[in-house]
Write a protein that holds these residues in place. Structure first.
Motif, short mmCIF file in Angstrom:
data_model
loop_
_atom_site.label_atom_id
_atom_site.label_comp_id
_atom_site.label_asym_id
_atom_site.label_seq_id
_atom_site.Cartn_x
_atom_site.Cartn_y
_atom_site.Cartn_z
N THR A 193 0.86 -1.18 0.00
CA THR A 193 0.00 0.00 0.00
C THR A 193 0.90 1.23 0.00
OG1 THR A 193 -0.21 -0.16 2.42
CG2 THR A 193 -1.94 -1.14 1.09
N GLY A 194 1.48 1.57 1.12
CA GLY A 194 2.52 2.60 1.11
C GLY A 194 2.13 3.91 1.76
N PRO A 195 3.14 4.62 2.31
CA PRO A 195 2.89 5.88 3.02
C PRO A 195 2.49 7.02 2.10
CG PRO A 195 5.25 5.45 2.82
CD PRO A 195 4.56 4.22 2.33
N ALA A 208 -7.26 0.49 0.94
CA ALA A 208 -5.96 -0.14 0.68
C ALA A 208 -5.36 0.44 -0.60
CB ALA A 208 -6.09 -1.65 0.56
N PRO A 209 -5.18 1.78 -0.64
CA PRO A 209 -4.66 2.39 -1.86
C PRO A 209 -3.18 2.04 -2.09
CG PRO A 209 -4.81 4.02 -0.12
CD PRO A 209 -5.43 2.77 0.42
N ALA A 248 -7.49 3.45 16.64
CA ALA A 248 -7.20 2.08 16.22
C ALA A 248 -7.01 1.99 14.71
CB ALA A 248 -8.34 1.15 16.66
N ILE A 249 -7.92 2.60 13.96
CA ILE A 249 -7.81 2.57 12.50
C ILE A 249 -6.56 3.29 12.04
CG2 ILE A 249 -8.83 3.48 10.38
CD1 ILE A 249 -11.52 2.82 11.40
N GLY A 250 -6.29 4.46 12.63
CA GLY A 250 -5.09 5.20 12.26
C GLY A 250 -3.82 4.41 12.45
N SER A 251 -3.73 3.71 13.58
CA SER A 251 -2.53 2.90 13.86
C SER A 251 -2.40 1.74 12.89
CB SER A 251 -2.58 2.37 15.30
OG SER A 251 -2.56 3.44 16.23
N VAL A 252 -3.50 1.06 12.63
CA VAL A 252 -3.46 -0.08 11.70
C VAL A 252 -3.04 0.37 10.32
CG1 VAL A 252 -4.83 -1.83 10.52
CG2 VAL A 252 -5.14 -1.47 12.97
N LEU A 253 -3.68 1.42 9.80
CA LEU A 253 -3.38 1.88 8.45
C LEU A 253 -1.94 2.36 8.33
CD1 LEU A 253 -6.63 3.83 7.48
CD2 LEU A 253 -5.80 1.68 6.52
N LYS A 254 -1.47 3.10 9.32
CA LYS A 254 -0.11 3.64 9.24
C LYS A 254 0.94 2.54 9.30
CE LYS A 254 1.30 6.30 12.63
NZ LYS A 254 1.47 7.51 13.47
N TRP A 255 0.80 1.62 10.25
CA TRP A 255 1.79 0.56 10.38
C TRP A 255 1.73 -0.41 9.20
CZ3 TRP A 255 5.63 -0.75 13.95
CH2 TRP A 255 5.81 0.18 14.98
N GLU A 256 0.54 -0.77 8.80
CA GLU A 256 0.42 -1.68 7.66
C GLU A 256 0.98 -1.03 6.40
OE1 GLU A 256 -2.89 -3.82 4.75
OE2 GLU A 256 -3.39 -2.07 5.99
N ILE A 296 3.26 1.12 5.88
CA ILE A 296 4.72 1.26 5.79
C ILE A 296 5.42 -0.09 5.84
CG2 ILE A 296 6.75 2.22 6.96
CD1 ILE A 296 4.90 4.54 7.83
N LEU A 297 5.01 -0.97 6.76
CA LEU A 297 5.68 -2.27 6.88
C LEU A 297 5.38 -3.20 5.71
CD1 LEU A 297 5.30 -3.08 10.69
CD2 LEU A 297 7.22 -2.02 9.50
N ILE A 298 4.24 -3.01 5.06
CA ILE A 298 3.88 -3.91 3.97
C ILE A 298 4.75 -3.67 2.74
CG2 ILE A 298 2.17 -2.51 2.76
CD1 ILE A 298 1.72 -6.19 3.71
N ASP A 299 5.37 -2.49 2.63
CA ASP A 299 6.19 -2.20 1.46
C ASP A 299 7.39 -3.14 1.33
OD1 ASP A 299 4.53 -0.31 0.49
OD2 ASP A 299 5.75 1.42 1.04
N PRO A 300 8.24 -3.26 2.35
CA PRO A 300 9.34 -4.22 2.22
C PRO A 300 8.87 -5.67 2.12
CG PRO A 300 9.31 -3.27 4.43
CD PRO A 300 8.36 -2.47 3.59
N VAL A 301 7.72 -5.99 2.73
CA VAL A 301 7.18 -7.35 2.62
C VAL A 301 6.81 -7.65 1.17
CG1 VAL A 301 5.28 -8.89 3.27
CG2 VAL A 301 6.34 -7.42 4.99
N GLY A 302 6.01 -6.77 0.57
CA GLY A 302 5.61 -6.97 -0.81
C GLY A 302 6.79 -6.93 -1.77
#
Length: 398
Positions: free
Chosen positions: A127-129, A333-334, A144-152, A154-160
């Protein structure tokens, strides 16, 4: 028209697109991509890869590294503790659903070979920052939503990116599964070790005032680029993980100068995003865009309406997120600059060096996913009042 005038025009057009996005209350990615397509494939004015030659993709990679590092500087552990299990599940369960689900859609709907379908599925994991950060600025979601979206995001970028590299290595180099596992371990090891080492070194230098204030921000920038380059040299495409680890480490240390560093990086990221999206869109050809037909939009529908909701609902099982919060996350999930950059790079290398002509559709198909998911994200601002409140448009909005 000279190349210098064109590049100056790209910079001016990028800032103008940012202003248009802010003024019209739309994601600036949309006018940025539109201008890139207009200047490149349609008017045939801008050819970034021809102008920059072999420097094009390295410069894009450095810019992406800086953007990702800036996003990681906002990841404080205290914000994610309450939703850590959901974030973890999205990075594992959600990523796997997107990867394999995207591959199935690309294979059975678009008719791509299994190798390219798996590559496409990996590319749309991220997704990405670049798109999540503006959402959090303009729409104040529940904590809760803000934390999930922000962490996901950024961390999903190196995973993907790591999964995409493994699939790319399997396709281009025709390596064995055993070698692919070795490549994965190298990426993770180099990314974690070098990221921690560089992060601690940077923290020590700043904390003990061993770098003067007037050099601090540019010294951090130089350290990020050097660490990214060394990491990629030791293990291809491990640099994204390295700079992410660096940013997270600094974000969770008691560093008084962190706000000033982040402020500088944020402004730099706006400039980089404004030019990158235009150049990457301009780097496509009209023939590649014409490869997209109704099947591509069917794949987009699967990604938005099936894969994301399924991934979120399974990842949120047992969490404290409310029904509305889960529905909101299912709709958001942009995709951003990382997906655009990696898809362009891999498609180019597969066509030029592996002579796989079928790979030409990977980049435009990924761009369609980016545009489609960003449009959905924009539409989401018009609803879900129980999950968020709406702020006035930020003057720094994307």
């Amino acid at each position: 028209m000279s190349e210098s005038i064109l590049m100056a025009g790209v910079l001016a057009a990028g800032i103008l697109c940012q202003w248009v996005g802010w003024r019209l209350k739309i994601p600036a990615i949309l006018p940025l991509l539109a201008v890139g397509v207009l200047m490149g494939p349609i008017l045939n004015w801008l050819h970034p890869q021809e102008a920059l030659g072999e420097l094009f993709f390295p410069l894009v990679s450095f810019a992406v590294a800086i953007i990702l590092f800036e996003g990681a500087l906002t990841l404080a552990w205290r914000e994610v503790r309450a939703v850590a299990s959901t974030v973890r599940n999205l990075l594992v369960i959600g990523a796997l659903i997107t990867w394999f689900g995207g591959a199935l859609a690309a294979h059975y709907i678009m008719g791509l070979s299994w190798n390219l379908a798996l590559l496409f599925g990996a590319l749309i994991i991220v997704t990405g920052p670049t798109v999540i950060a503006p959402l959090l600025r303009n729409v104040r979601p529940t904590p809760a939503i803000g934390s999930v979206l922000k962490w996901e995001g950024i961390l999903i970028d190196p995973v993907g990116a790591t999964i995409a590299v493994l699939v790319f290595e399997y396709i281009a180099a025709e390596v064995t599964p055993e070698h692919t596992a070795v490549v994965f371990l190298q990426i993770v090891a180099v990314g974690l070790i070098l990221g921690l080492a560089a992060g601690y070194a940077l923290y020590y230098l700043i904390q003990h005032y061993l770098i003067p204030d007037y050099l601090r921000d540019v010294a951090v920038l130089a350290m990020v680029i050097v660490a990214f380059a060394i990491s990629n040299e030791l293990a291809p495409e491990s640099g994204l993980l390295t700079v992410t680890v660096m940013g997270i480490l600094l974000a969770n240390r008691n560093l008084k100068q962190l706000r000033e560093i982040w402020f500088f990086k944020e402004k730099l990221s706006v400039l980089l995003i404004s030019t990158l999206f235009i150049m990457l869109a301009a780097n496509t050809s009209l023939a590649e865009l014409q490869m997209l037909d109704w099947r591509a939009f069917a794949v987009l529908a699967v990604v938005i309406l099936v894969l994301r909701p399924l991934g979120v609902q399974l990842s949120a099982l047992g969490s404290t997120l409310s029904r509305n919060e889960r529905l909101f996350l299912s709709w958001i999930a942009p995709r951003g600059i990382v997906a655009a950059a990696i898809s362009s790079l891999f498609a180019f290398e597969l066509v030029e060096f592996a002579h796989l002509e079928e790979a030409r559709i990977v980049a435009p198909l990924t761009f369609l996913i980016i545009v489609g998911t960003v449009l959905i994200r924009a539409a989401a601002r018009a609803g879900w009042p129980k999950c968020s409140t709406y702020a006035r448009p930020s003057r720094r909005g994307f």
